[in-house]
Design an enzyme around this catalytic site. Structure first.
Site, PDB file in Angstrom:
ATOM      1  N   LYS A 105       0.895  -1.252  -0.184  1.00  0.00           N
ATOM      2  CA  LYS A 105       0.063  -0.146   0.071  1.00  0.00           C
ATOM      3  C   LYS A 105       0.797   1.293   0.002  1.00  0.00           C
ATOM      4  O   LYS A 105       1.652   1.688   0.899  1.00  0.00           O
ATOM      5  CB  LYS A 105      -0.922   0.041   1.202  1.00  0.00           C
ATOM      6  CG  LYS A 105      -1.748   0.933   1.175  1.00  0.00           C
ATOM      7  CD  LYS A 105      -2.502   1.419   2.435  1.00  0.00           C
ATOM      8  CE  LYS A 105      -1.729   2.527   3.201  1.00  0.00           C
ATOM      9  NZ  LYS A 105      -1.859   3.785   2.806  1.00  0.00           N
ATOM     10  N   GLU A 114      10.930   0.847   9.555  1.00  0.00           N
ATOM     11  CA  GLU A 114      11.640   1.788   9.297  1.00  0.00           C
ATOM     12  C   GLU A 114      11.383   3.302   9.690  1.00  0.00           C
ATOM     13  O   GLU A 114      10.297   3.602   8.891  1.00  0.00           O
ATOM     14  CB  GLU A 114      12.381   1.865   7.834  1.00  0.00           C
ATOM     15  CG  GLU A 114      13.854   2.363   7.693  1.00  0.00           C
ATOM     16  CD  GLU A 114      13.620   3.926   7.268  1.00  0.00           C
ATOM     17  OE1 GLU A 114      13.638   4.552   8.207  1.00  0.00           O
ATOM     18  OE2 GLU A 114      13.583   4.480   6.138  1.00  0.00           O
ATOM     19  N   CYS A 119      13.627  10.860   6.361  1.00  0.00           N
ATOM     20  CA  CYS A 119      13.811   9.896   7.658  1.00  0.00           C
ATOM     21  C   CYS A 119      15.378  10.105   8.104  1.00  0.00           C
ATOM     22  O   CYS A 119      15.351  10.367   9.385  1.00  0.00           O
ATOM     23  CB  CYS A 119      13.270   8.564   7.658  1.00  0.00           C
ATOM     24  SG  CYS A 119      14.047   7.469   6.571  1.00  0.00           S
ATOM     25  N   GLU A 130      11.270  15.138  15.507  1.00  0.00           N
ATOM     26  CA  GLU A 130      11.319  15.093  13.625  1.00  0.00           C
ATOM     27  C   GLU A 130      10.401  15.998  13.142  1.00  0.00           C
ATOM     28  O   GLU A 130       9.149  15.934  13.498  1.00  0.00           O
ATOM     29  CB  GLU A 130      11.099  13.637  13.323  1.00  0.00           C
ATOM     30  CG  GLU A 130      11.376  13.334  11.993  1.00  0.00           C
ATOM     31  CD  GLU A 130      11.139  12.176  11.205  1.00  0.00           C
ATOM     32  OE1 GLU A 130       9.943  11.539  11.550  1.00  0.00           O
ATOM     33  OE2 GLU A 130      11.661  11.478  10.635  1.00  0.00           O
TER      34      GLU A 130
HETATM   35  P1  ADP Z   1       3.471  10.645   8.131  1.00  0.00           P
HETATM   36  O1  ADP Z   1       2.824  10.751   9.353  1.00  0.00           O
HETATM   37  O2  ADP Z   1       4.640  10.834   7.609  1.00  0.00           O
HETATM   38  O3  ADP Z   1       2.198  10.639   7.036  1.00  0.00           O
HETATM   39  P2  ADP Z   1       2.423   7.971   8.427  1.00  0.00           P
HETATM   40  O4  ADP Z   1       3.306   6.868   9.404  1.00  0.00           O
HETATM   41  O5  ADP Z   1       1.305   8.124   8.888  1.00  0.00           O
HETATM   42  O6  ADP Z   1       3.296   8.887   8.058  1.00  0.00           O
HETATM   43  O7  ADP Z   1       2.279   7.037   7.066  1.00  0.00           O
HETATM   44  C1  ADP Z   1       3.007   5.934   6.336  1.00  0.00           C
HETATM   45  C2  ADP Z   1       2.122   4.984   5.748  1.00  0.00           C
HETATM   46  O8  ADP Z   1       1.485   4.308   6.949  1.00  0.00           O
HETATM   47  C3  ADP Z   1       0.998   5.589   5.093  1.00  0.00           C
HETATM   48  O9  ADP Z   1       0.938   4.634   3.865  1.00  0.00           O
HETATM   49  C4  ADP Z   1      -0.238   5.492   5.772  1.00  0.00           C
HETATM   50  O10 ADP Z   1      -1.362   5.538   5.072  1.00  0.00           O
HETATM   51  C5  ADP Z   1       0.087   4.738   6.591  1.00  0.00           C
HETATM   52  N1  ADP Z   1      -0.571   4.275   7.849  1.00  0.00           N
HETATM   53  C6  ADP Z   1      -1.326   5.375   8.692  1.00  0.00           C
HETATM   54  N2  ADP Z   1      -1.850   4.936   9.749  1.00  0.00           N
HETATM   55  C7  ADP Z   1      -1.665   3.674   9.779  1.00  0.00           C
HETATM   56  C8  ADP Z   1      -1.962   2.483  10.546  1.00  0.00           C
HETATM   57  N3  ADP Z   1      -2.568   2.785  11.748  1.00  0.00           N
HETATM   58  N4  ADP Z   1      -1.729   1.143  10.439  1.00  0.00           N
HETATM   59  C9  ADP Z   1      -0.941   1.097   9.252  1.00  0.00           C
HETATM   60  N5  ADP Z   1      -0.712   1.863   8.453  1.00  0.00           N
HETATM   61  C10 ADP Z   1      -0.914   3.236   8.623  1.00  0.00           C
END
Ligand code: ADP
Length: 483
Positions: free
Chosen positions: A189, A263, A297, A394
């Protein structure tokens, strides 16, 4: 069905020049079992160009039933994919690498349109590195017994992979390539703000004639990611993203059979010693923090300068910041593109405000910004304290916090004093200092007299809250095998 590529043989001759044709569809469905299929959710969301706020495309939002469909396809494909000879698997991965090279220009343009990054970076870094990653792992795919001699190993089975928005194609490559090379199948995804290059990769995978179900690419938001993490028939989770979501994933899979590579975030320190070649160091610092708008990152977001060279470094840094071109990501002269999303811009602005409120002194390039889109001028702060938010947390934006130091002991203790441990940089002309400093830095990667250098053969990953496991190199392959 996507049109067949002219280059579907196993031909490894140089790729023909790309025509530069960019094909973005108005609407994208989910790529499951080798086909694009309508989401059971019936829902779609828009992906926009962050430099203009214009809608680029409408993209399916997968729900639990869609995730289940993708996992079932990956499971069904898993046995035959594992039984295929390693040489055959390697050929498919080489073919993906070649097709990325052929379509490099299109990928670069779409990456910059969807994510806001300067075209120079998409063209020279993201896309070629993504292709190289497939080439590198393809090379190992039929030689794994030499990579892990005298050890019995097997693929996990089905890998659920969730990637962020800062290097969309490259992160897809980091995830998919080692999974395939080790005989796993994939449900991937991309992030909700940058789904387009992963969907283009799905088209390319179709053109490469990969057996249906070996790679499934489904789009959606956090709930879709959570549905992947919580699906009972996934064996391995590979996630790159924020430390916050990484912690949620760790909790969600605790006590299950699932293995995870995470990561996560970083707050890298660059250290300039008084004996460093200052001009070279300043260039490295600018690249370290402002590359990809600081949406990295391992961004070098903290700088420690030895007191005796502080004035010189600061003056040169300010001069260099003034010369950075902020604007249209598709202009090849642009250094700083658009911030990836409105939300991310708010986060960065919140930190800039916090920095000022904490008494730090701000310096920004004073260029004009486009009226539409999300923009942030390259920014630096001096007069910051070790405990301040802009030093500890960050930001994921073009914001640098500068501190000074006198002794090596002092700088090591400050550099290591954040919750993160992903990367660091050392600038000195003395080889012994490089070894001394890098051995004491609590960071998964330490660059010396350079920064942000990546190679598919080098493992990457962090300590502390920066994550678990390594990607890249043999470590990255090992992460998809059970021994
Ligand atoms: P950022 O805060 O930098 O947007 P995220 O960690 O929220 O980074 O997003 C990284 C990825 O994780 C995206 O593909 C997002 O859709 C997905 N994501 C966000 N929340 C969840 C969750 N609770 N479980 C799994 N994947 C998630």
């Amino acid at each position: 069905m996507a049109k067949k590529s002219k280059h579907t043989s196993w031909d490894l001759s140089p790729a023909p020049e790309s025509t530069g044709h960019v094909d973005i569809k108005k609407k994208y469905d989910l790529f499951i079992d080798g086909k694009f299929v309508k989401p059971k959710s019936g829902k779609y969301f828009n992906t926009i160009n962050p430099a203009s706020e214009q809608v680029l495309s409408s993209v399916a939002h997968a729900n639990e039933a869609d995730v289940d469909r993708a996992v079932k396809a990956a499971r069904k494909a898993s046995g035959p994919w594992q039984k295929l000879s390693r040489k055959e698997r390697a050929k498919y991965i080489y073919r993906i690498a070649r097709l990325i090279q052929e379509r490099a220009k299109e990928f670069a343009v779409i990456e910059s349109l969807d994510g806001g990054k300067p075209i120079r970076e998409s063209r020279d870094v993201d896309v070629p590195l993504a292709a190289n990653h497939f080439f590198y792992t393809a090379g190992w795919a039929d030689k794994l017994e030499y990579a892990f001699p005298n050890r019995k190993f097997a693929p996990y089975g089905v890998a659920g992979q969730i990637i962020p928005w800062n290097f969309p194609l490259l992160m897809a490559a980091w995830k998919i390539a080692p999974a395939l090379a080790t005989g796993n199948t994939v449900v991937l995804k991309p992030a909700e703000t940058t789904p387009l290059t992963a969907l283009k990769l799905a088209e390319l995978i179709q053109d490469a004639d990969l057996p249906p179900g070996v790679v499934n690419i489904i789009t959606g938001e956090g709930d879709t990611g959570a549905a992947i993490v919580n699906h009972k028939d996934i064996d391995k989770i590979a996630f790159t993203g924020s430390t916050g979501v990484g912690k949620i994933i760790r909790k969600a899979i605790a006590g299950t059979k699932k293995k995870a590579t995470l990561e996560l975030g970083g707050k890298a320190a660059n250290i300039i010693c008084e004996d460093a070649t200052i001009d070279q160091a300043v260039e490295g610092i600018v690249n370290g923090i402002y590359f990809n708008q600081g949406h990295v990152c391992c961004a070098g977001s903290r700088l420690f300068v030895q007191e005796s060279v502080y004035d010189e470094v600061l003056e040169k840094l300010k001069f260099r910041i003034e010369s950075l071109v902020v604007g249209d990501p598709l202009d090849k002269n642009t250094d700083i593109g658009a911030i990836n999303s409105k939300e991310q811009l708010h986060t960065i602005e919140k930190y800039i405000k916090a920095g000022k409120a904490e008494g730090a002194i701000m310096y920004q390039n004073n260029c004009d910004l486009p009226s539409k889109g999300f923009w942030c001028r390259p920014t630096l702060f001096t007069n910051v304290s070790q405990s301040s938010k802009i030093v500890q947390e960050e930001i994921f934006g073009p914001v640098l916090a500068i501190q000074t130091f006198r002794t090596i002991a002092e700088v090591i203790s400050k550099a290591n004093n954040t919750p993160y441990g992903l990367s660091a940089g050392v600038w000195t002309d003395k080889g012994s200092k490089i070894f001394n400093l890098s051995s004491q830095m609590n960071a998964g990667v330490v660059w010396a007299n350079t920064y942000n250098k990546f190679d598919p053969a080098s493992p990457f990953g962090g300590y502390k809250e920066s994550g678990i496991g390594r990607e890249g190199g043999l470590h990255g392959l090992q992460a998809y095998l059970k021994f």
